[in-house]
Write a protein that holds these residues in place. Structure first.
Motif, PDB file in Angstrom:
ATOM      1  N   VAL A  30      -2.223   5.741  30.999  1.00 43.04           N
ATOM      2  CA  VAL A  30      -1.343   4.903  31.822  1.00 43.04           C
ATOM      3  C   VAL A  30       0.118   5.199  31.482  1.00 43.04           C
ATOM      4  CG1 VAL A  30      -3.036   3.022  32.001  1.00 43.04           C
ATOM      5  CG2 VAL A  30      -1.367   2.989  30.154  1.00 43.04           C
ATOM      6  N   GLN A  31       0.991   4.935  32.448  1.00 42.91           N
ATOM      7  CA  GLN A  31       2.419   5.124  32.197  1.00 42.91           C
ATOM      8  C   GLN A  31       2.992   3.902  31.482  1.00 42.91           C
ATOM      9  OE1 GLN A  31       4.813   6.572  35.385  1.00 42.91           O
ATOM     10  NE2 GLN A  31       3.074   7.468  36.479  1.00 42.91           N
ATOM     11  N   VAL A  32       3.928   4.154  30.585  1.00 38.81           N
ATOM     12  CA  VAL A  32       4.599   3.063  29.871  1.00 38.81           C
ATOM     13  C   VAL A  32       6.095   3.165  30.099  1.00 38.81           C
ATOM     14  CG1 VAL A  32       5.207   2.176  27.582  1.00 38.81           C
ATOM     15  CG2 VAL A  32       2.836   2.783  28.089  1.00 38.81           C
ATOM     16  N   ARG A  33       6.622   2.114  30.731  1.00 38.36           N
ATOM     17  CA  ARG A  33       8.051   2.074  31.018  1.00 38.36           C
ATOM     18  C   ARG A  33       8.665   0.738  30.576  1.00 38.36           C
ATOM     19  NH1 ARG A  33       7.268   3.764  36.145  1.00 38.36           N
ATOM     20  NH2 ARG A  33       7.362   5.992  35.819  1.00 38.36           N
ATOM     21  N   ARG A  34       7.792  -0.229  30.292  1.00 44.88           N
ATOM     22  CA  ARG A  34       8.275  -1.574  29.953  1.00 44.88           C
ATOM     23  C   ARG A  34       7.582  -2.084  28.695  1.00 44.88           C
ATOM     24  NH1 ARG A  34       7.854  -5.158  35.031  1.00 44.88           N
ATOM     25  NH2 ARG A  34       5.705  -5.185  34.282  1.00 44.88           N
ATOM     26  N   PRO A  35       8.251  -2.966  27.959  1.00 44.94           N
ATOM     27  CA  PRO A  35       7.646  -3.487  26.728  1.00 44.94           C
ATOM     28  C   PRO A  35       6.248  -4.078  26.959  1.00 44.94           C
ATOM     29  CG  PRO A  35       9.957  -4.122  26.823  1.00 44.94           C
ATOM     30  CD  PRO A  35       9.638  -3.446  28.134  1.00 44.94           C
ATOM     31  N   GLU A  36       6.024  -4.756  28.098  1.00 39.62           N
ATOM     32  CA  GLU A  36       4.702  -5.352  28.358  1.00 39.62           C
ATOM     33  C   GLU A  36       3.644  -4.261  28.485  1.00 39.62           C
ATOM     34  OE1 GLU A  36       7.924  -6.183  29.520  1.00 39.62           O
ATOM     35  OE2 GLU A  36       7.237  -6.438  31.578  1.00 39.62           O
ATOM     36  N   GLU A  37       4.039  -3.123  29.043  1.00 35.74           N
ATOM     37  CA  GLU A  37       3.081  -2.012  29.183  1.00 35.74           C
ATOM     38  C   GLU A  37       2.789  -1.401  27.820  1.00 35.74           C
ATOM     39  OE1 GLU A  37       4.427  -0.788  33.724  1.00 35.74           O
ATOM     40  OE2 GLU A  37       5.416   0.172  32.024  1.00 35.74           O
ATOM     41  N   LEU A  38       3.817  -1.297  26.998  1.00 37.44           N
ATOM     42  CA  LEU A  38       3.624  -0.757  25.643  1.00 37.44           C
ATOM     43  C   LEU A  38       2.651  -1.632  24.854  1.00 37.44           C
ATOM     44  CD1 LEU A  38       4.415   1.270  23.414  1.00 37.44           C
ATOM     45  CD2 LEU A  38       6.312  -0.282  22.832  1.00 37.44           C
ATOM     46  N   ALA A  39       2.776  -2.941  25.050  1.00 33.95           N
ATOM     47  CA  ALA A  39       1.945  -3.881  24.284  1.00 33.95           C
ATOM     48  C   ALA A  39       0.457  -3.704  24.583  1.00 33.95           C
ATOM     49  CB  ALA A  39       2.379  -5.313  24.588  1.00 33.95           C
ATOM     50  N   ARG A  40       0.132  -3.127  25.749  1.00 36.36           N
ATOM     51  CA  ARG A  40      -1.277  -3.042  26.167  1.00 36.36           C
ATOM     52  C   ARG A  40      -1.990  -1.756  25.756  1.00 36.36           C
ATOM     53  NH1 ARG A  40       0.430  -6.105  30.937  1.00 36.36           N
ATOM     54  NH2 ARG A  40       1.005  -4.205  32.015  1.00 36.36           N
ATOM     55  N   VAL A  41      -1.257  -0.757  25.237  1.00 37.90           N
ATOM     56  CA  VAL A  41      -1.918   0.520  24.958  1.00 37.90           C
ATOM     57  C   VAL A  41      -2.393   0.599  23.502  1.00 37.90           C
ATOM     58  CG1 VAL A  41      -0.649   1.726  26.778  1.00 37.90           C
ATOM     59  CG2 VAL A  41       0.265   1.744  24.431  1.00 37.90           C
ATOM     60  N   ASP A  42      -3.438   1.439  23.307  1.00 39.49           N
ATOM     61  CA  ASP A  42      -3.971   1.667  21.952  1.00 39.49           C
ATOM     62  C   ASP A  42      -3.234   2.791  21.237  1.00 39.49           C
ATOM     63  OD1 ASP A  42      -6.176  -0.194  22.269  1.00 39.49           O
ATOM     64  OD2 ASP A  42      -7.064   1.292  23.614  1.00 39.49           O
ATOM     65  N   GLY A  43      -2.578   3.654  22.015  1.00 41.76           N
ATOM     66  CA  GLY A  43      -1.844   4.782  21.452  1.00 41.76           C
ATOM     67  C   GLY A  43      -0.833   5.256  22.487  1.00 41.76           C
ATOM     68  N   LEU A  44       0.101   6.089  22.071  1.00 45.82           N
ATOM     69  CA  LEU A  44       1.179   6.491  22.979  1.00 45.82           C
ATOM     70  C   LEU A  44       1.532   7.964  22.807  1.00 45.82           C
ATOM     71  CD1 LEU A  44       3.315   5.254  25.015  1.00 45.82           C
ATOM     72  CD2 LEU A  44       4.911   5.296  23.078  1.00 45.82           C
ATOM     73  N   PRO A  76      -1.101   4.678  16.821  1.00 46.04           N
ATOM     74  CA  PRO A  76      -1.090   6.134  16.884  1.00 46.04           C
ATOM     75  C   PRO A  76      -0.123   6.634  17.956  1.00 46.04           C
ATOM     76  CG  PRO A  76      -3.338   5.310  16.827  1.00 46.04           C
ATOM     77  CD  PRO A  76      -2.442   4.125  17.070  1.00 46.04           C
ATOM     78  N   ALA A  77       0.622   7.666  17.637  1.00 45.30           N
ATOM     79  CA  ALA A  77       1.538   8.245  18.616  1.00 45.30           C
ATOM     80  C   ALA A  77       1.532   9.752  18.453  1.00 45.30           C
ATOM     81  CB  ALA A  77       2.950   7.691  18.425  1.00 45.30           C
ATOM     82  N   TYR A  78       1.696  10.419  19.579  1.00 46.44           N
ATOM     83  CA  TYR A  78       1.758  11.889  19.579  1.00 46.44           C
ATOM     84  C   TYR A  78       2.995  12.313  20.364  1.00 46.44           C
ATOM     85  CZ  TYR A  78       0.984  16.609  21.316  1.00 46.44           C
ATOM     86  OH  TYR A  78       1.174  17.916  21.674  1.00 46.44           O
ATOM     87  N   GLY A  79       3.861  13.088  19.755  1.00 40.38           N
ATOM     88  CA  GLY A  79       5.053  13.584  20.431  1.00 40.38           C
ATOM     89  C   GLY A  79       5.018  15.088  20.568  1.00 40.38           C
TER      90      GLY A  79
END
Ligand code: GLN
Length: 196
Positions: A30-44, A76-79
């Motif tokens: 999913v795309q993340v552009r807002r803090p509420e969207e960030l709060a819902r993901v397991d990783g980025l 978890p994050a991957y850049g």
């Protein structure tokens, strides 16, 4: 196990390519552009693009502090490429005002490969990615200048570290999202599953 929800930071850069690679790796992306969207993901995933612009937009979208907080809390994050720069604690040669999310105890050098070699490909063995070398695409890529004791170097090109891991954080100088080979994204999705 249900597939993890993995966000792609969608402020700027090659967002679509990462969404496709994650889907190819069996993750829900999913795309993340807002803090509420960030709060819902397991990783980025933090995509490639332009780290200066991404840093400014992260502030403008009120995402910089939430990103730092989630990374500190162990998300978890991957850049990849510019995303690697965003996960670095320090940039050797930042543009003025350029900030990072941080999390990986490393210093990166932007555009490190220089004019003669702005874009190139190389087959690289990447620790933790089974099945033979990864075709690594470098585009005005950073390299890792130095790392702290907690950072594992997963791949090098010539003598330079170009893939690293620290705990749940993964970063590559190159762009696996551009090759149709989803193994790096699969490794990240596994990391997200394990961390959940
Ligand atoms: N392909 C890329 O992501 C390039 C990164 C870019 N050179 C930067 O400094 O952010």
């Amino acid at each position: 196990m249900s597939s993890p929800v993995i966000g792609v930071l969608a402020l700027q850069g090659d967002v679509r390519e990462h969404l496709a690679a994650l889907a190819g790796a069996g993750a829900e992306a999913v795309q993340v552009r807002r803090p509420e969207e960030l709060a819902r993901v397991d990783g980025l995933v933090l995509p490639g693009g332009e780290s200066t612009t991404m840093s400014k937009l992260a502030h403008a979208f009120n995402l910089m502090e939430p990103l730092r907080a989630r990374v500190r809390a162990g998300m978890p994050a991957y850049g990849s490429c510019a995303g690697m720069i965003m996960l670095a604690d320090k940039i050797l040669d930042p543009r003025s005002g350029q900030e990072t999310v941080g999390g990986i105890d490393m210093i990166v050098r932007r555009n490190a490969f220089g004019r003669q070699n702005e874009s190139f490909e190389a087959a690289l063995d990447v620790a933790g990615v089974p099945g033979g070398p990864v075709e690594a695409v470098f585009i005005r890529a950073p390299w890792v200048e130095s790392t702290g004791a907690q950072v594992e170097i997963l791949a090098r090109y010539e003598e330079h570290a170009v893939a690293v891991r620290q705990g749940n954080l993964l970063a590559t100088s190159f762009h696996p999202e551009l090759t149709g080979d989803h193994r790096v994204h699969e490794a990240f999705a596994d990391l997200v599953r394990t961390a959940r």
